[in-house]
Scaffold this active site. Structure first.
Site, PDB file in Angstrom:
ATOM      1  N   HIS A 137       8.510  -7.387  -2.993  1.00 29.86           N
ATOM      2  CA  HIS A 137       7.301  -7.648  -3.788  1.00 29.86           C
ATOM      3  C   HIS A 137       7.473  -8.924  -4.614  1.00 29.86           C
ATOM      4  O   HIS A 137       8.086  -8.883  -5.679  1.00 29.86           O
ATOM      5  CB  HIS A 137       7.023  -6.467  -4.726  1.00 29.86           C
ATOM      6  CG  HIS A 137       6.483  -5.274  -4.011  1.00 29.86           C
ATOM      7  ND1 HIS A 137       5.149  -5.129  -3.719  1.00 29.86           N
ATOM      8  CD2 HIS A 137       7.091  -4.183  -3.495  1.00 29.86           C
ATOM      9  CE1 HIS A 137       4.951  -3.994  -3.066  1.00 29.86           C
ATOM     10  NE2 HIS A 137       6.124  -3.406  -2.907  1.00 29.86           N
ATOM     11  N   GLU A 156       5.282 -10.337  -6.314  1.00 27.90           N
ATOM     12  CA  GLU A 156       4.340 -10.357  -7.445  1.00 27.90           C
ATOM     13  C   GLU A 156       4.871  -9.666  -8.697  1.00 27.90           C
ATOM     14  O   GLU A 156       4.272  -9.777  -9.753  1.00 27.90           O
ATOM     15  CB  GLU A 156       2.998  -9.731  -7.021  1.00 27.90           C
ATOM     16  CG  GLU A 156       2.980  -8.208  -6.880  1.00 27.90           C
ATOM     17  CD  GLU A 156       3.487  -7.686  -5.536  1.00 27.90           C
ATOM     18  OE1 GLU A 156       4.185  -8.436  -4.829  1.00 27.90           O
ATOM     19  OE2 GLU A 156       3.206  -6.518  -5.205  1.00 27.90           O
ATOM     20  N   LYS A 204      -9.186  -9.624 -18.162  1.00 24.54           N
ATOM     21  CA  LYS A 204      -9.298  -9.699 -19.625  1.00 24.54           C
ATOM     22  C   LYS A 204      -8.546 -10.899 -20.223  1.00 24.54           C
ATOM     23  O   LYS A 204      -9.062 -11.597 -21.091  1.00 24.54           O
ATOM     24  CB  LYS A 204      -8.758  -8.397 -20.229  1.00 24.54           C
ATOM     25  CG  LYS A 204      -9.000  -8.243 -21.711  1.00 24.54           C
ATOM     26  CD  LYS A 204     -10.323  -7.587 -21.942  1.00 24.54           C
ATOM     27  CE  LYS A 204     -10.578  -7.244 -23.381  1.00 24.54           C
ATOM     28  NZ  LYS A 204     -11.845  -6.517 -23.510  1.00 24.54           N
ATOM     29  N   SER A 259     -21.703  -7.502 -29.746  1.00 25.58           N
ATOM     30  CA  SER A 259     -21.139  -6.335 -30.410  1.00 25.58           C
ATOM     31  C   SER A 259     -20.009  -6.728 -31.343  1.00 25.58           C
ATOM     32  O   SER A 259     -19.539  -5.924 -32.130  1.00 25.58           O
ATOM     33  CB  SER A 259     -20.584  -5.386 -29.352  1.00 25.58           C
ATOM     34  OG  SER A 259     -19.484  -6.001 -28.703  1.00 25.58           O
ATOM     35  N   GLY A 260     -19.567  -7.976 -31.238  1.00 28.85           N
ATOM     36  CA  GLY A 260     -18.384  -8.383 -31.989  1.00 28.85           C
ATOM     37  C   GLY A 260     -17.148  -8.311 -31.114  1.00 28.85           C
ATOM     38  O   GLY A 260     -16.125  -8.882 -31.425  1.00 28.85           O
ATOM     39  N   GLY A 261     -17.237  -7.601 -30.001  1.00 24.27           N
ATOM     40  CA  GLY A 261     -16.110  -7.492 -29.075  1.00 24.27           C
ATOM     41  C   GLY A 261     -15.926  -8.772 -28.278  1.00 24.27           C
ATOM     42  O   GLY A 261     -16.839  -9.598 -28.197  1.00 24.27           O
ATOM     43  N   VAL A 262     -14.739  -8.909 -27.693  1.00 24.06           N
ATOM     44  CA  VAL A 262     -14.405 -10.175 -27.032  1.00 24.06           C
ATOM     45  C   VAL A 262     -15.275 -10.440 -25.803  1.00 24.06           C
ATOM     46  O   VAL A 262     -15.702 -11.578 -25.587  1.00 24.06           O
ATOM     47  CB  VAL A 262     -12.887 -10.255 -26.709  1.00 24.06           C
ATOM     48  CG1 VAL A 262     -12.402  -9.066 -25.937  1.00 24.06           C
ATOM     49  CG2 VAL A 262     -12.540 -11.520 -25.950  1.00 24.06           C
ATOM     50  N   ASP A 263     -15.606  -9.428 -25.025  1.00 25.88           N
ATOM     51  CA  ASP A 263     -16.327  -9.687 -23.777  1.00 25.88           C
ATOM     52  C   ASP A 263     -17.738 -10.219 -24.022  1.00 25.88           C
ATOM     53  O   ASP A 263     -18.133 -11.227 -23.438  1.00 25.88           O
ATOM     54  CB  ASP A 263     -16.390  -8.413 -22.912  1.00 25.88           C
ATOM     55  CG  ASP A 263     -15.011  -7.833 -22.655  1.00 25.88           C
ATOM     56  OD1 ASP A 263     -14.024  -8.579 -22.823  1.00 25.88           O
ATOM     57  OD2 ASP A 263     -14.908  -6.645 -22.309  1.00 25.88           O
ATOM     58  N   SER A 264     -18.474  -9.534 -24.884  1.00 22.51           N
ATOM     59  CA  SER A 264     -19.838 -10.011 -25.129  1.00 22.51           C
ATOM     60  C   SER A 264     -19.800 -11.357 -25.855  1.00 22.51           C
ATOM     61  O   SER A 264     -20.663 -12.214 -25.629  1.00 22.51           O
ATOM     62  CB  SER A 264     -20.663  -8.988 -25.907  1.00 22.51           C
ATOM     63  OG  SER A 264     -20.169  -8.813 -27.211  1.00 22.51           O
ATOM     64  N   ALA A 265     -18.786 -11.571 -26.694  1.00 18.74           N
ATOM     65  CA  ALA A 265     -18.693 -12.830 -27.433  1.00 18.74           C
ATOM     66  C   ALA A 265     -18.454 -14.008 -26.482  1.00 18.74           C
ATOM     67  O   ALA A 265     -19.120 -15.045 -26.564  1.00 18.74           O
ATOM     68  CB  ALA A 265     -17.560 -12.754 -28.449  1.00 18.74           C
ATOM     69  N   GLY A 290       0.853  -1.187   0.000  1.00 15.89           N
ATOM     70  CA  GLY A 290       0.000   0.000   0.000  1.00 15.89           C
ATOM     71  C   GLY A 290       0.882   1.229   0.000  1.00 15.89           C
ATOM     72  O   GLY A 290       2.082   1.139   0.268  1.00 15.89           O
ATOM     73  N   CYS A 337       5.114  -6.370   1.752  1.00 14.92           N
ATOM     74  CA  CYS A 337       5.514  -4.965   1.855  1.00 14.92           C
ATOM     75  C   CYS A 337       4.740  -4.257   2.962  1.00 14.92           C
ATOM     76  O   CYS A 337       4.950  -4.532   4.131  1.00 14.92           O
ATOM     77  CB  CYS A 337       5.373  -4.264   0.498  1.00 14.92           C
ATOM     78  SG  CYS A 337       6.190  -2.650   0.511  1.00 14.92           S
ATOM     79  N   TYR A 338       3.819  -3.371   2.623  1.00 11.76           N
ATOM     80  CA  TYR A 338       3.025  -2.698   3.666  1.00 11.76           C
ATOM     81  C   TYR A 338       2.324  -3.751   4.534  1.00 11.76           C
ATOM     82  O   TYR A 338       2.259  -3.631   5.758  1.00 11.76           O
ATOM     83  CB  TYR A 338       1.985  -1.778   3.015  1.00 11.76           C
ATOM     84  CG  TYR A 338       1.084  -1.093   4.007  1.00 11.76           C
ATOM     85  CD1 TYR A 338       1.489   0.080   4.645  1.00 11.76           C
ATOM     86  CD2 TYR A 338      -0.167  -1.629   4.332  1.00 11.76           C
ATOM     87  CE1 TYR A 338       0.668   0.699   5.569  1.00 11.76           C
ATOM     88  CE2 TYR A 338      -0.994  -1.008   5.249  1.00 11.76           C
ATOM     89  CZ  TYR A 338      -0.569   0.156   5.868  1.00 11.76           C
ATOM     90  OH  TYR A 338      -1.381   0.767   6.786  1.00 11.76           O
TER      91      TYR A 338
END
Ligand code: XMP
Length: 522
Positions: A181, A183, A378, A235-241, A66, A93-94
């Site tokens: 860290h 990560e 994503k 919509s053709g976009g990846v998320d809705s597909a 943080g 860390c924090y």
């Protein structure tokens, strides 16, 4: 610290690894790294109480880094009751300093911080450093305060020149802490450290795969919708597909997709959506060919905001009309992703069913939402898409604005201009793909400005439109840099566009980053 309570058995810790967010970007990255180790993780706010936390039956808890010092008044804390739940804890860390401070150690403001690559000396391999890691290793540090004295009962397992307690652990209590860290990629053995925590301390099996995500979502979707009818706007976009493909896998013909073809999509995109979903995935699809309506509505509209509004309103009207014809539709699929959920601060409310109005749909259209991607990032959505058999062209599709080419044509949108832009844009994207840069470039496209200029071709004077190539690199579209495309690639694009697209006689390259520019031109 009170005596350790008997730890809940692994069978009682079947929930996610919970990453406690102390207010920076670190939590997301940690959650992603945990998932990369095939253990499911979610982010929770630091205000979570020990009872709420225990109710999630987490496999383990990670306290993230943080931006604050533990000494600053109002610095974010977690209720120290979490250490007494018997659930494994890793402070980073924090988070490590908080563990030290809350359990009776000392966090000193030494005036000497550590930033960047730092050499770590492992004194005691303990659990986190395993048997295969080197005794001295590079880690990434970013801290001002340091743990100077570990709490009672803790073993110091590593140090650096400036930090006597760079890692510590209390094996019986299953509380671990690292100042560095693990990560970030600049800590080369960081992922191994995390994996030791996950596999050896939390006993969490590496069982979270895209296959398991799909199976779990299929169950949840079936449970949520029963035998009701569900609709989805593609919509053709990846998320809705991917959302549509997942819901279809769960409930098959109960799903109807509505694809409003605005005529403002990229070249061949409309056909591809129909081909992929109707033919290959065999999803019931209503294909609304609305290009003429859009051109009529956009006639004479010049202002970018007016254009966006006109396109958005028409979409809603068409969608409403089409969805209204689908009897008994009670559910609407939304491709909401985990970052949206985190941003809207509703991460812990993920299971609450929303009965509200979405995306500007009219008040009287009430749907319950089906959001099968709301726990995914994503890149995970892309993997699910591939697993569900969606083609790369859809899964790896670059972001595309809702108003489509409407906001890439400056001035009035006409069928002729759309045709010019579609063909030029297809060349830009084809060349990016041939150069193997498709996944490196966030977005690459063409823009058609509302000017013309004089040129000469084959001894003839031309008076045509220029095309502007826009290619940017970005992590999240909030900021972006113009892509340093090789000159010979730009040359190929330019030659091809001018030779193949009649009406274009000049090509320019946009060298503006965001800010001050935006990615799109309107
Ligand atoms: P800007 O132009 O604001 O764009 O830098 C940031 C990202 O958002 C996309 N974009 C949109 N996406 N509807 C969308 O779904 C829109 O109206 C819209 N406008 C911009 C843009 O392509 C970029 O990825």
């Amino acid at each position: 610290m009170t005596d350790p309570v008997p730890a809940p058995s692994v069978a009682d810790r079947t929930g996610p690894v919970l990453v406690v967010d102390f207010g920076a970007q670190y939590a997301q990255l940690i959650a992603r790294r945990v998932r990369e180790a095939h253990v499911y993780s979610e982010i929770v706010p630091h205000t979570i109480s020990p009872t709420e936390l225990a109710e999630r039956r987490p496999a383990g808890v990670i306290l993230s880094g943080g931006p604050k010092s533990v000494h600053v008044e109002g610095a974010p804390e977690i209720d120290p009751g979490v250490y007494d739940l018997g659930i494994p804890v890793l402070g980073i860390c924090y988070g490590a300093q908080l563990v030290a401070q809350q359990l009776g150690g000392t966090v000193a403001n030494t005036g000497i911080g550590e930033y960047g690559r730092t050499e770590l000396t492992v004194a005691d391999r303990g659990v986190l450093f395993g048997s295969t890691m080197p005794d001295t290793q590079q880690v990434w540090m970013s801290h001002f305060d340091s743990i100077s004295v570990a709490p009672e009962g803790f073993t110091v397992t590593a140090s650096t020149n400036q930090t006597p307690v760079a890692a510590m652990e209390h094996v019986e209590r299953r509380v671990h802490a690292v100042q560095f860290h693990p990560e970030v990629v600049h800590t080369p053995h960081g992922q191994q450290v995390l994996e030791h925590f996950l596999y050896d301390v939390c006993d969490a099996p590496p069982a979270w795969t895209m296959g398991s995500v799909i199976d779990a979502q299929v169950e949840l979707i079936r449970e949520q919708v029963g035998d009701a009818r569900v609709i989805c706007a593609l919509s053709g976009g990846v998320d809705s597909a991917v959302a549509a493909a997942l819901v279809h896998k769960a409930i098959g013909h109960q799903l109807t997709c509505v694809f409003v073809d605005t005529g403002l999509m990229r070249l061949g995109e409309g056909d591809q959506v129909v081909e992929t979903f109707q033919k290959h995935q065999r999803i019931e699809l209503i294909h609304v060919r609305a290009a003429d309506e859009y051109f009529a509505k956009l006639s004479g509209v010049l202002d970018p905001e007016d254009k966006r509004k006109a396109i958005g309103e028409l979409f809603i009207r068409i969608f409403e009309k089409t969805a209204g014809g689908i009897e008994d539709a009670a559910f609407l699929v939304q491709g909401t992703l985990y970052p949206d959920v985190i941003e809207s601060g509703t991460a812990t409310a993920a299971k609450i069913k929303s009965h509200h109005n979405v995306g500007g749909l009219p008040e009287d259209m009430q749907f319950e939402l089906v959001e099968p991607l709301r726990s995914l990032f994503k890149d995970e959505v892309r993997k699910v898409g591939t697993e569900l058999g969606l083609p790369d062209e859809i899964v790896w599709r670059q972001p595309f604005p809702g108003p489509g080419l409407g906001v890439r044509i400056i001035g009035e949108v006409t069928p002729e201009k759309v045709d010019l832009l579609q063909r030029a844009d297809a060349i830009v994207r084809e060349e990016i793909r041939s150069a193997g840069l498709e996944r490196e470039i966030w977005q690459a496209f063409a823009v058609l400005p509302d000017i013309r200029s004089v040129g000469v071709m084959g001894d003839e004077r031309t008076y045509g439109y220029p095309v502007i190539i826009r290619a940017v690199t970005s992590e999240d579209a909030m900021t972006a840099d113009w892509a340093r495309l090789p000159y010979d690639l730009l040359e190929r694009m330019s030659n091809r566009i001018i030779n193949e697209v009649d009406g274009i006689n000049r090509v320019a390259y946009d060298v503006t980053s965001k800010p001050p520019g935006t990615i799109e031109w309107e």
